[in-house]
Motif scaffolding. Sequence first.
Motif, PDB file in Angstrom:
ATOM      1  N   GLY A 134       0.794  -1.231   0.000  1.00 53.54           N
ATOM      2  CA  GLY A 134       0.000   0.000   0.000  1.00 53.54           C
ATOM      3  C   GLY A 134       0.822   1.274   0.000  1.00 53.54           C
ATOM      4  O   GLY A 134       0.263   2.365   0.132  1.00 53.54           O
ATOM      5  N   ALA A 135       2.138   1.176  -0.150  1.00 57.04           N
ATOM      6  CA  ALA A 135       2.986   2.377  -0.155  1.00 57.04           C
ATOM      7  C   ALA A 135       2.750   3.201  -1.413  1.00 57.04           C
ATOM      8  O   ALA A 135       2.464   2.666  -2.488  1.00 57.04           O
ATOM      9  CB  ALA A 135       4.465   1.989  -0.057  1.00 57.04           C
ATOM     10  N   ILE A 136       2.880   4.512  -1.252  1.00 62.73           N
ATOM     11  CA  ILE A 136       2.755   5.455  -2.364  1.00 62.73           C
ATOM     12  C   ILE A 136       4.064   6.216  -2.460  1.00 62.73           C
ATOM     13  O   ILE A 136       4.547   6.758  -1.466  1.00 62.73           O
ATOM     14  CB  ILE A 136       1.594   6.440  -2.122  1.00 62.73           C
ATOM     15  CG1 ILE A 136       0.274   5.684  -2.014  1.00 62.73           C
ATOM     16  CG2 ILE A 136       1.536   7.489  -3.215  1.00 62.73           C
ATOM     17  CD1 ILE A 136      -0.876   6.537  -1.518  1.00 62.73           C
ATOM     18  N   VAL A 137       4.626   6.254  -3.649  1.00 59.64           N
ATOM     19  CA  VAL A 137       5.886   6.958  -3.863  1.00 59.64           C
ATOM     20  C   VAL A 137       5.583   8.291  -4.521  1.00 59.64           C
ATOM     21  O   VAL A 137       4.863   8.357  -5.515  1.00 59.64           O
ATOM     22  CB  VAL A 137       6.836   6.122  -4.746  1.00 59.64           C
ATOM     23  CG1 VAL A 137       8.140   6.852  -4.978  1.00 59.64           C
ATOM     24  CG2 VAL A 137       7.074   4.765  -4.122  1.00 59.64           C
ATOM     25  N   GLY A 138       6.117   9.359  -3.935  1.00 57.28           N
ATOM     26  CA  GLY A 138       5.939  10.690  -4.495  1.00 57.28           C
ATOM     27  C   GLY A 138       7.281  11.374  -4.626  1.00 57.28           C
ATOM     28  O   GLY A 138       8.317  10.790  -4.299  1.00 57.28           O
ATOM     29  N   PRO A 139       7.286  12.615  -5.076  1.00 58.93           N
ATOM     30  CA  PRO A 139       8.558  13.326  -5.215  1.00 58.93           C
ATOM     31  C   PRO A 139       9.176  13.619  -3.846  1.00 58.93           C
ATOM     32  O   PRO A 139       8.663  14.437  -3.094  1.00 58.93           O
ATOM     33  CB  PRO A 139       8.178  14.612  -5.944  1.00 58.93           C
ATOM     34  CG  PRO A 139       6.705  14.770  -5.725  1.00 58.93           C
ATOM     35  CD  PRO A 139       6.145  13.410  -5.487  1.00 58.93           C
ATOM     36  N   GLY A 140      10.221  12.883  -3.527  1.00 58.72           N
ATOM     37  CA  GLY A 140      10.930  13.110  -2.274  1.00 58.72           C
ATOM     38  C   GLY A 140      10.380  12.364  -1.077  1.00 58.72           C
ATOM     39  O   GLY A 140      10.855  12.544   0.036  1.00 58.72           O
ATOM     40  N   TYR A 141       9.377  11.511  -1.266  1.00 57.15           N
ATOM     41  CA  TYR A 141       8.829  10.778  -0.127  1.00 57.15           C
ATOM     42  C   TYR A 141       8.271   9.418  -0.535  1.00 57.15           C
ATOM     43  O   TYR A 141       7.972   9.174  -1.691  1.00 57.15           O
ATOM     44  CB  TYR A 141       7.722  11.582   0.566  1.00 57.15           C
ATOM     45  CG  TYR A 141       6.453  11.722  -0.250  1.00 57.15           C
ATOM     46  CD1 TYR A 141       5.451  10.766  -0.183  1.00 57.15           C
ATOM     47  CD2 TYR A 141       6.266  12.814  -1.090  1.00 57.15           C
ATOM     48  CE1 TYR A 141       4.292  10.888  -0.936  1.00 57.15           C
ATOM     49  CE2 TYR A 141       5.112  12.944  -1.847  1.00 57.15           C
ATOM     50  CZ  TYR A 141       4.121  11.972  -1.759  1.00 57.15           C
ATOM     51  OH  TYR A 141       2.982  12.098  -2.516  1.00 57.15           O
ATOM     52  N   VAL A 142       8.154   8.565   0.485  1.00 54.10           N
ATOM     53  CA  VAL A 142       7.456   7.294   0.369  1.00 54.10           C
ATOM     54  C   VAL A 142       6.434   7.290   1.504  1.00 54.10           C
ATOM     55  O   VAL A 142       6.803   7.388   2.674  1.00 54.10           O
ATOM     56  CB  VAL A 142       8.413   6.083   0.511  1.00 54.10           C
ATOM     57  CG1 VAL A 142       7.638   4.776   0.478  1.00 54.10           C
ATOM     58  CG2 VAL A 142       9.478   6.108  -0.573  1.00 54.10           C
ATOM     59  N   LYS A 143       5.157   7.228   1.147  1.00 53.17           N
ATOM     60  CA  LYS A 143       4.097   7.210   2.159  1.00 53.17           C
ATOM     61  C   LYS A 143       3.674   5.767   2.378  1.00 53.17           C
ATOM     62  O   LYS A 143       3.282   5.074   1.442  1.00 53.17           O
ATOM     63  CB  LYS A 143       2.900   8.049   1.709  1.00 53.17           C
ATOM     64  CG  LYS A 143       1.828   8.177   2.791  1.00 53.17           C
ATOM     65  CD  LYS A 143       0.645   9.000   2.330  1.00 53.17           C
ATOM     66  CE  LYS A 143       0.987  10.465   2.357  1.00 53.17           C
ATOM     67  NZ  LYS A 143      -0.232  11.304   2.138  1.00 53.17           N
ATOM     68  N   VAL A 144       3.785   5.309   3.630  1.00 52.42           N
ATOM     69  CA  VAL A 144       3.430   3.938   3.973  1.00 52.42           C
ATOM     70  C   VAL A 144       2.033   3.897   4.586  1.00 52.42           C
ATOM     71  O   VAL A 144       1.481   4.927   4.969  1.00 52.42           O
ATOM     72  CB  VAL A 144       4.473   3.321   4.933  1.00 52.42           C
ATOM     73  CG1 VAL A 144       5.835   3.205   4.244  1.00 52.42           C
ATOM     74  CG2 VAL A 144       4.589   4.101   6.224  1.00 52.42           C
ATOM     75  N   ALA A 145       1.481   2.718   4.693  1.00 51.50           N
ATOM     76  CA  ALA A 145       0.109   2.546   5.170  1.00 51.50           C
ATOM     77  C   ALA A 145       0.023   2.330   6.679  1.00 51.50           C
ATOM     78  O   ALA A 145      -1.015   1.929   7.177  1.00 51.50           O
ATOM     79  CB  ALA A 145      -0.538   1.369   4.436  1.00 51.50           C
ATOM     80  N   TYR A 146       1.093   2.593   7.409  1.00 46.91           N
ATOM     81  CA  TYR A 146       1.136   2.317   8.838  1.00 46.91           C
ATOM     82  C   TYR A 146       1.424   3.595   9.619  1.00 46.91           C
ATOM     83  O   TYR A 146       2.246   4.419   9.212  1.00 46.91           O
ATOM     84  CB  TYR A 146       2.199   1.257   9.147  1.00 46.91           C
ATOM     85  CG  TYR A 146       1.869  -0.051   8.465  1.00 46.91           C
ATOM     86  CD1 TYR A 146       1.103  -1.006   9.108  1.00 46.91           C
ATOM     87  CD2 TYR A 146       2.274  -0.297   7.155  1.00 46.91           C
ATOM     88  CE1 TYR A 146       0.763  -2.198   8.476  1.00 46.91           C
ATOM     89  CE2 TYR A 146       1.931  -1.477   6.514  1.00 46.91           C
ATOM     90  CZ  TYR A 146       1.173  -2.419   7.181  1.00 46.91           C
ATOM     91  OH  TYR A 146       0.823  -3.586   6.547  1.00 46.91           O
ATOM     92  N   ALA A 147       0.766   3.738  10.776  1.00 50.20           N
ATOM     93  CA  ALA A 147       0.902   4.933  11.611  1.00 50.20           C
ATOM     94  C   ALA A 147       2.317   5.050  12.178  1.00 50.20           C
ATOM     95  O   ALA A 147       2.969   4.048  12.486  1.00 50.20           O
ATOM     96  CB  ALA A 147      -0.106   4.895  12.752  1.00 50.20           C
ATOM     97  N   LYS A 148       2.745   6.279  12.343  1.00 52.55           N
ATOM     98  CA  LYS A 148       4.071   6.583  12.867  1.00 52.55           C
ATOM     99  C   LYS A 148       4.319   5.878  14.205  1.00 52.55           C
ATOM    100  O   LYS A 148       5.369   5.287  14.421  1.00 52.55           O
ATOM    101  CB  LYS A 148       4.208   8.096  13.030  1.00 52.55           C
ATOM    102  CG  LYS A 148       5.515   8.557  13.604  1.00 52.55           C
ATOM    103  CD  LYS A 148       5.547  10.081  13.682  1.00 52.55           C
ATOM    104  CE  LYS A 148       6.854  10.582  14.247  1.00 52.55           C
ATOM    105  NZ  LYS A 148       6.924  12.053  14.212  1.00 52.55           N
ATOM    106  N   ALA A 149       3.348   5.918  15.115  1.00 53.03           N
ATOM    107  CA  ALA A 149       3.514   5.305  16.435  1.00 53.03           C
ATOM    108  C   ALA A 149       3.752   3.801  16.331  1.00 53.03           C
ATOM    109  O   ALA A 149       4.586   3.251  17.051  1.00 53.03           O
ATOM    110  CB  ALA A 149       2.298   5.593  17.304  1.00 53.03           C
ATOM    111  N   LEU A 150       3.053   3.127  15.433  1.00 52.44           N
ATOM    112  CA  LEU A 150       3.224   1.688  15.252  1.00 52.44           C
ATOM    113  C   LEU A 150       4.602   1.374  14.674  1.00 52.44           C
ATOM    114  O   LEU A 150       5.296   0.468  15.149  1.00 52.44           O
ATOM    115  CB  LEU A 150       2.136   1.127  14.334  1.00 52.44           C
ATOM    116  CG  LEU A 150       2.210  -0.370  14.038  1.00 52.44           C
ATOM    117  CD1 LEU A 150       2.026  -1.186  15.318  1.00 52.44           C
ATOM    118  CD2 LEU A 150       1.182  -0.757  12.999  1.00 52.44           C
ATOM    119  N   VAL A 151       5.021   2.138  13.683  1.00 56.15           N
ATOM    120  CA  VAL A 151       6.322   1.906  13.046  1.00 56.15           C
ATOM    121  C   VAL A 151       7.443   2.092  14.061  1.00 56.15           C
ATOM    122  O   VAL A 151       8.363   1.281  14.145  1.00 56.15           O
ATOM    123  CB  VAL A 151       6.517   2.835  11.827  1.00 56.15           C
ATOM    124  CG1 VAL A 151       7.917   2.679  11.250  1.00 56.15           C
ATOM    125  CG2 VAL A 151       5.460   2.554  10.766  1.00 56.15           C
TER     126      VAL A 151
END
Length: 118
Positions: A60-77
């Motif tokens: 479910g990751a989305i790759v954009g310019p300068g970032y990779v957005k993952v499907a998991y909350a920061k606290a969980l990671v």
Amino acid sequence: MIKAADIREWRTQDVLDPDGHGIGSLEAVYVDTRTDEPAMATVQIGLPTRHRLVFVPLDGAIVGPGYVKVAYAKALVKKCPAIGTDDVLPAEDEAAVFAHYGMAYQPGAGGERQLARR
């Protein structure tokens, strides 16, 4: 599907959670050894003098310019089992990473690792 050829460009990109909160910077991508498809990434987190690497799934990751957005909350990671920035995840610790995210762990038929660094 994420193309394995593109993952080399992701190193040092910002990793964001679904709400756009910064988690850290992408250090490496790990592929599933059964499919050779990107499965997880290590993210460098922590204070500048005490960095560590945590794993996050790339489903479910989305790759954009300068970032990779993952499907998991920061606290969980950030609570995922971590390794040092110069360390390698021992094969016997792989199952704990998968369990942290509620994912099934399936080593190879001969006990091979499920993840391989790219």
